[in-house]
Design a protein around this motif. Sequence first.
Motif, short mmCIF file in Angstrom:
data_model
loop_
_atom_site.label_atom_id
_atom_site.label_comp_id
_atom_site.label_asym_id
_atom_site.label_seq_id
_atom_site.Cartn_x
_atom_site.Cartn_y
_atom_site.Cartn_z
N MET A 19 -5.83 -4.95 -50.18
CA MET A 19 -5.35 -6.11 -49.43
C MET A 19 -6.50 -7.01 -49.00
O MET A 19 -6.36 -7.81 -48.07
CB MET A 19 -4.56 -5.65 -48.20
CG MET A 19 -3.32 -4.87 -48.54
SD MET A 19 -2.29 -4.46 -47.10
CE MET A 19 -3.36 -3.33 -46.22
N GLY A 20 -7.62 -6.90 -49.69
CA GLY A 20 -8.82 -7.65 -49.30
C GLY A 20 -8.60 -9.13 -49.15
O GLY A 20 -9.05 -9.75 -48.18
N GLY A 21 -7.88 -9.74 -50.07
CA GLY A 21 -7.64 -11.18 -50.00
C GLY A 21 -6.79 -11.59 -48.82
O GLY A 21 -6.94 -12.70 -48.29
N LEU A 22 -5.91 -10.70 -48.40
CA LEU A 22 -5.02 -11.02 -47.28
C LEU A 22 -5.70 -10.84 -45.93
O LEU A 22 -5.24 -11.39 -44.92
CB LEU A 22 -3.77 -10.12 -47.33
CG LEU A 22 -2.89 -10.25 -48.58
CD1 LEU A 22 -1.82 -9.18 -48.55
CD2 LEU A 22 -2.27 -11.64 -48.65
N LEU A 39 3.51 -2.96 -37.50
CA LEU A 39 3.78 -4.30 -36.97
C LEU A 39 2.85 -5.33 -37.58
O LEU A 39 3.26 -6.46 -37.87
CB LEU A 39 3.64 -4.29 -35.45
CG LEU A 39 4.68 -3.46 -34.68
CD1 LEU A 39 4.31 -3.36 -33.22
CD2 LEU A 39 6.07 -4.03 -34.85
N VAL A 40 1.59 -4.96 -37.79
CA VAL A 40 0.64 -5.87 -38.43
C VAL A 40 1.05 -6.15 -39.86
O VAL A 40 1.03 -7.31 -40.32
CB VAL A 40 -0.79 -5.27 -38.38
CG1 VAL A 40 -1.75 -6.11 -39.22
CG2 VAL A 40 -1.28 -5.18 -36.95
N VAL A 41 1.42 -5.10 -40.59
CA VAL A 41 1.85 -5.27 -41.98
C VAL A 41 3.08 -6.16 -42.05
O VAL A 41 3.19 -7.04 -42.89
CB VAL A 41 2.13 -3.90 -42.63
CG1 VAL A 41 2.80 -4.06 -43.99
CG2 VAL A 41 0.82 -3.12 -42.79
N LYS A 42 4.03 -5.94 -41.16
CA LYS A 42 5.25 -6.74 -41.13
C LYS A 42 4.94 -8.23 -40.94
O LYS A 42 5.51 -9.09 -41.60
CB LYS A 42 6.16 -6.25 -40.00
CG LYS A 42 7.23 -7.21 -39.50
CD LYS A 42 8.25 -7.57 -40.58
CE LYS A 42 9.38 -8.40 -39.99
NZ LYS A 42 8.96 -9.71 -39.46
N GLU A 43 3.99 -8.51 -40.08
CA GLU A 43 3.72 -9.90 -39.73
C GLU A 43 2.76 -10.59 -40.69
O GLU A 43 2.92 -11.76 -40.99
CB GLU A 43 3.15 -9.97 -38.32
CG GLU A 43 2.97 -11.39 -37.79
CD GLU A 43 4.27 -12.14 -37.66
OE1 GLU A 43 4.24 -13.38 -37.64
OE2 GLU A 43 5.33 -11.49 -37.60
N TYR A 44 1.75 -9.86 -41.20
CA TYR A 44 0.66 -10.53 -41.91
C TYR A 44 0.37 -10.00 -43.31
O TYR A 44 -0.24 -10.72 -44.11
CB TYR A 44 -0.63 -10.42 -41.08
CG TYR A 44 -0.57 -11.15 -39.77
CD1 TYR A 44 -0.58 -12.54 -39.72
CD2 TYR A 44 -0.50 -10.45 -38.57
CE1 TYR A 44 -0.52 -13.21 -38.52
CE2 TYR A 44 -0.45 -11.12 -37.36
CZ TYR A 44 -0.46 -12.50 -37.33
OH TYR A 44 -0.40 -13.17 -36.13
N LEU A 45 0.73 -8.77 -43.62
CA LEU A 45 0.23 -8.16 -44.85
C LEU A 45 1.33 -7.75 -45.82
O LEU A 45 1.14 -6.86 -46.63
CB LEU A 45 -0.63 -6.94 -44.52
CG LEU A 45 -1.84 -7.20 -43.62
CD1 LEU A 45 -2.54 -5.91 -43.28
CD2 LEU A 45 -2.80 -8.18 -44.29
N SER A 46 2.48 -8.40 -45.74
CA SER A 46 3.58 -8.02 -46.62
C SER A 46 3.73 -8.99 -47.79
O SER A 46 4.84 -9.33 -48.19
CB SER A 46 4.89 -7.94 -45.82
OG SER A 46 4.87 -6.83 -44.98
#
Length: 405
Positions: free
Chosen positions: A255-258, A190-197
Amino acid sequence: MSFIHRISFERWTFLSFIILAFFGAILRYMLCYPLHGLNYMNILHAHSHYAFGGWVFLALVILVNRNLQRPVSASMKWLLLFALISSLGMLVSFSLQGYKVVSIAFSTLFLLATYWFAVITLPRLRLKDHPNAVLLIKAGIWCLVISSIGPLALGVLKATGNTGAIYQNAIYFYLHFQMNGWMLLTALGLVVKEYLSAGRSQASVRPWLYTFILSTFPLFIIFTLWSKPFPWISELAFIIALVNAVSWFGMMQKMGGLLKGLPLLIRIALLAVSLKVLFQILVCIPQVGQWTFSNRNLIIGYVHLITLGCVTPVLLHLFTRKLQIKKLEMLYISLVVIYLVLLFIQPLLSLYRISIPNYQQLLLGISVLFCLSGLCYYIKLFCRPQTRKFTSQPFNISLQNNFNL
């Protein structure tokens, strides 16, 4: 039947959070003062089963379906009602009688609810722009199904008189695939879907993601180390825990920058996952592992590190992300940090014969504050004038781009 459309499952989910915290406070109270008429182990079983069914399962099911970008089907509403009833049944029956016919029946009904959810959800998970999120959520759902092997095996083991190490490992099997599998992987999805994709990070993180997910399955071996298995099993567990940790930090590096712009509760959850994977490595060291498994506070600390530190912050944020509740978020974070520090530090101090004054009373006070924080979340979500219109039709709104309440 129109009544199903009038049920606000979001309200019931947060009521479950309050009930769960209340039962946690009762457990802490019983460690401080006598409470006649209640059995500690019965309340403990009720608390743990309701945590999995009444709070986390309902919350994750709602949030996962909000990401399918289509109206929630009638079958999903009936599933939520079925899961809620079975969870409440477990709460009451375990509290009154422990593991007996009625509580086992409600537990079986809840297992059926998890199968039902998997059958109607897995075919619908086709978010083309979010393959990493889909991968995590699907893996989480499969772990949910696999976890049921544990409680199903318990009946067979008890009937055949096998109530030793293999019986305890069946319990740990369920706990592992529930917490490290279903809860954690789905929440991360859910986190990836919202913020890290973000587009560029999708492919580069994939090898680390596959490694992290695949290493989660054999990670169950760590939970068997309490029985002092053959040395090569401990060595294998160390390798698996190391792979799990390296893959996690590999994903974080890619994904450090994200990660910099993530909301506070999400960053806390990711930090808690980092602590969890490091703790798992330490447990694989024989001396540390035996000390850990013989110390109840450390086991409780690990469980709550996952549930309160990794999973619940994600759930709270995704349900409340449009509300301005920074102070409430800081209250929750402070309670979790203090609670976990107390659970982990007292065993360390005990090695030097140091005891924290009024230790159990401190944990009781924090448990009571968790109840109050849950009540505050409920009031913020459902009792403010600006939210009434929104929550009156919780499942008739198709959220296309996010999962706001």
